[in-house]
Motif scaffolding. Structure first.
Motif, PDB file in Angstrom:
ATOM      1  N   GLU A  13       0.836  -1.191   0.000  1.00 42.94           N
ATOM      2  CA  GLU A  13       0.000   0.000   0.000  1.00 42.94           C
ATOM      3  C   GLU A  13       0.877   1.249   0.000  1.00 42.94           C
ATOM      4  OE1 GLU A  13      -3.748   1.996   2.441  1.00 42.94           O
ATOM      5  OE2 GLU A  13      -2.629   0.324   3.324  1.00 42.94           O
ATOM      6  N   GLY A  14       0.548   2.187  -0.865  1.00 44.59           N
ATOM      7  CA  GLY A  14       1.302   3.425  -0.936  1.00 44.59           C
ATOM      8  C   GLY A  14       1.520   3.844  -2.369  1.00 44.59           C
ATOM      9  N   SER A  15       2.211   4.956  -2.550  1.00 49.90           N
ATOM     10  CA  SER A  15       2.501   5.430  -3.898  1.00 49.90           C
ATOM     11  C   SER A  15       3.549   4.533  -4.539  1.00 49.90           C
ATOM     12  CB  SER A  15       3.007   6.868  -3.859  1.00 49.90           C
ATOM     13  OG  SER A  15       4.300   6.925  -3.281  1.00 49.90           O
ATOM     14  N   ALA A  16       3.446   4.335  -5.855  1.00 49.10           N
ATOM     15  CA  ALA A  16       4.422   3.501  -6.562  1.00 49.10           C
ATOM     16  C   ALA A  16       5.827   4.055  -6.398  1.00 49.10           C
ATOM     17  CB  ALA A  16       4.046   3.406  -8.037  1.00 49.10           C
ATOM     18  N   ARG A  17       5.934   5.375  -6.413  1.00 47.94           N
ATOM     19  CA  ARG A  17       7.246   6.014  -6.259  1.00 47.94           C
ATOM     20  C   ARG A  17       7.905   5.595  -4.950  1.00 47.94           C
ATOM     21  NH1 ARG A  17       9.220  10.200  -3.394  1.00 47.94           N
ATOM     22  NH2 ARG A  17      10.838  11.536  -4.313  1.00 47.94           N
ATOM     23  N   LYS A  18       7.187   5.727  -3.829  1.00 50.91           N
ATOM     24  CA  LYS A  18       7.772   5.404  -2.529  1.00 50.91           C
ATOM     25  C   LYS A  18       8.037   3.915  -2.388  1.00 50.91           C
ATOM     26  CE  LYS A  18       7.185   5.939   2.456  1.00 50.91           C
ATOM     27  NZ  LYS A  18       7.696   4.578   2.710  1.00 50.91           N
ATOM     28  N   VAL A  19       7.096   3.093  -2.847  1.00 56.47           N
ATOM     29  CA  VAL A  19       7.263   1.645  -2.726  1.00 56.47           C
ATOM     30  C   VAL A  19       8.509   1.179  -3.467  1.00 56.47           C
ATOM     31  CG1 VAL A  19       6.263  -0.570  -3.407  1.00 56.47           C
ATOM     32  CG2 VAL A  19       4.832   1.155  -2.294  1.00 56.47           C
ATOM     33  N   LEU A  20       8.718   1.677  -4.685  1.00 53.87           N
ATOM     34  CA  LEU A  20       9.877   1.244  -5.470  1.00 53.87           C
ATOM     35  C   LEU A  20      11.180   1.824  -4.939  1.00 53.87           C
ATOM     36  CD1 LEU A  20       8.419   1.326  -9.084  1.00 53.87           C
ATOM     37  CD2 LEU A  20       8.816  -0.659  -7.604  1.00 53.87           C
ATOM     38  N   LEU A  21      11.160   3.049  -4.470  1.00 58.35           N
ATOM     39  CA  LEU A  21      12.372   3.612  -3.875  1.00 58.35           C
ATOM     40  C   LEU A  21      12.775   2.825  -2.628  1.00 58.35           C
ATOM     41  CD1 LEU A  21      11.836   7.468  -4.286  1.00 58.35           C
ATOM     42  CD2 LEU A  21      13.414   5.987  -5.539  1.00 58.35           C
ATOM     43  N   ASP A  22      11.803   2.442  -1.827  1.00 57.87           N
ATOM     44  CA  ASP A  22      12.110   1.612  -0.663  1.00 57.87           C
ATOM     45  C   ASP A  22      12.691   0.266  -1.096  1.00 57.87           C
ATOM     46  OD1 ASP A  22      11.203   3.606   1.011  1.00 57.87           O
ATOM     47  OD2 ASP A  22       9.254   2.660   1.404  1.00 57.87           O
ATOM     48  N   HIS A  71      10.670   8.643 -13.732  1.00 60.56           N
ATOM     49  CA  HIS A  71      11.439   9.873 -13.527  1.00 60.56           C
ATOM     50  C   HIS A  71      11.957   9.943 -12.092  1.00 60.56           C
ATOM     51  CE1 HIS A  71      12.241  14.210 -13.140  1.00 60.56           C
ATOM     52  NE2 HIS A  71      12.375  14.199 -14.447  1.00 60.56           N
ATOM     53  N   SER A  72      11.115   9.596 -11.129  1.00 58.60           N
ATOM     54  CA  SER A  72      11.507   9.668  -9.715  1.00 58.60           C
ATOM     55  C   SER A  72      12.593   8.664  -9.364  1.00 58.60           C
ATOM     56  CB  SER A  72      10.285   9.446  -8.825  1.00 58.60           C
ATOM     57  OG  SER A  72       9.366  10.498  -8.946  1.00 58.60           O
TER      58      SER A  72
END
Length: 290
Positions: free
Chosen positions: A236-245, A273-274
Motif C-alpha cells: 500500500e502506498g505510492s508507486a514512487r515510494k514503494v519502489l524507492l524503498d 522519472h523519480s
C-alpha cells in the motif's frame, strides 16, 4: 549477431562506475561491450567534466577518455570483447542512434554540487526518456567503483500500462542471468472516498484494491519461464515510494516507459522519472511502443 552492450562515457567518475557495472553485465550476457564517447559532451556538462578530469574545459582529449575507460574495463574483465568509438556529435543524439543497434545502453548518474549521487545528469535523463532500447542508469555507489551484485535480488515495478510486460520480460532475463530471485512489486492505494460512508464492512475497499493488485501481478508473471525464482509483493502506498524503498536492497530496479509515436519531449512517466533521480541501486528503464 549479438547486439553489444553500449556505455556512454565522458571521463567522469560516474561514467567510469558505469563502465565497471557494464563490463560485469556484458560478461553475464556473453555479449561485446562498446564504449562510446560523443566529443561534444562538454557542450552539455563541460565545466563539470573538465573539473573532474583536472583539464581546461576546452581541452578534453577524446582519445584519452575512451582509452582510460577501455583499460579500466579490461582490468575488470579480460574475457569481454571491448571496442571504443569517438563520435563528433552531441551525446544525446549519438547515444540514441547507437541504441538502435544495442542490447541496452548503460549510463552514469551525474551529480550536482552538494547533491552528488542524487540528481541525474541531463544527458542520462534525456537518453532514458527517448531511447528505443533499455537504458540502465548506474546509481547507488558512493565510492569510486561499482561493486558486483551482492544483494541477490532484481526488482520490477508492475503498473497498469502495457509497458509493464516489456519491463517484466527484461527483469526476468536479468534475474535468470544473475541466477537470483525476481521480486515483482505492485503498489496500490485505496481512494479516500472509498473508506468513508461505504456500505461494505470496514476495511473491505482496501482489501479489494489489494486483491486486484495481486491479480495484476499474477497476470504479469503468467508467461515467466520456469527456473526463475519469483516473488510477488503488493504494498500500500505510492508507486514512487514503494519502489524507492525496494531499491535499498536490490541489485537492479526495472521500470517500464511507454513510447508514443508522434509525441515529442521526454517519455518517462512520473514513477520512472523519480526512481532515476533517487533510487539506491541501478535503474533499468525499458521502453515499449504503444
Amino acid at each position: 549477431m549479438e547486439l553489444p552492450l553500449i556505455v556512454g562515457v565522458d571521463g567522469s567518475e560516474p561514467s567510469m562506475r558505469a563502465v565497471d557495472w557494464a563490463v560485469d553485465e556484458a560478461a553475464l550476457r556473453g555479449v561485446p561491450l562498446r564504449l562510446v564517447y560523443a566529443s561534444l559532451w562538454e557542450r552539455y556538462e563541460g565545466a563539470a567534466l573538465a573539473r573532474d578530469l583536472g583539464w581546461p574545459s576546452e581541452q578534453v582529449p577524446a582519445d584519452r577518455v575512451v582509452e582510460a575507460a577501455a583499460k579500466r574495463a579490461h582490468r575488470r574483465e579480460v574475457d569481454v570483447k571491448i571496442s571504443t568509438e569517438v563520435l563528433p556529435e552531441e551525446p544525446v543524439f549519438a547515444l540514441l542512434r547507437a541504441g538502435r543497434e544495442a542490447s541496452a545502453l548503460v549510463m552514469g548518474s551525474r551529480g550536482r554540487s552538494g547533491m552528488a549521487e542524487l540528481l541525474l545528469g541531463s544527458v542520462s535523463l534525456a537518453v532514458a526518456a527517448r531511447a528505443d532500447c533499455p537504458v540502465i542508469v548506474v546509481r547507488g555507489s558512493l565510492d569510486n567503483s561499482a561493486k558486483s551484485a551482492m544483494r541477490g535480488r532484481v526488482v520490477v515495478g508492475v503498473g497498469d500500462e502495457p509497458e509493464s510486460s516489456a519491463a517484466v520480460r527484461f527483469a526476468v532475463q536479468e534475474a535468470s542471468e544473475r541466477r537470483v530471485p525476481l521480486e515483482a512489486v505492485r503498489a496500490w492505494r485505496c481512494p479516500a472516498h472509498e473508506t468513508t460512508g461505504h456500505s461494505l464492512l470496514p476495511g473491505e475497499p482496501a482489501r479489494l484494491h489489494e486483491e486486484r493488485a495481486a491479480e495484476t501481478l499474477d497476470a504479469a508473471l503468467r508467461d515467466a519461464p520456469e527456473g526463475v525464482e519469483l516473488h510477488r509483493r503488493t504494498a500500500e502506498g505510492s508507486a514512487r515510494k514503494v519502489l524507492l524503498d525496494a531499491s535499498a536492497d536490490a541489485d537492479l530496479l526495472v521500470v517500464g516507459a511507454q513510447r508514443r509515436d508522434g509525441q515529442f519531449g521526454l517519455q518517462l512517466g512520473r514513477v520512472a522519472h523519480s526512481v532515476l533521480h533517487y533510487a539506491a541501486c541501478p535503474v533499468a528503464v525499458v521502453p515499449q511502443r504503444a
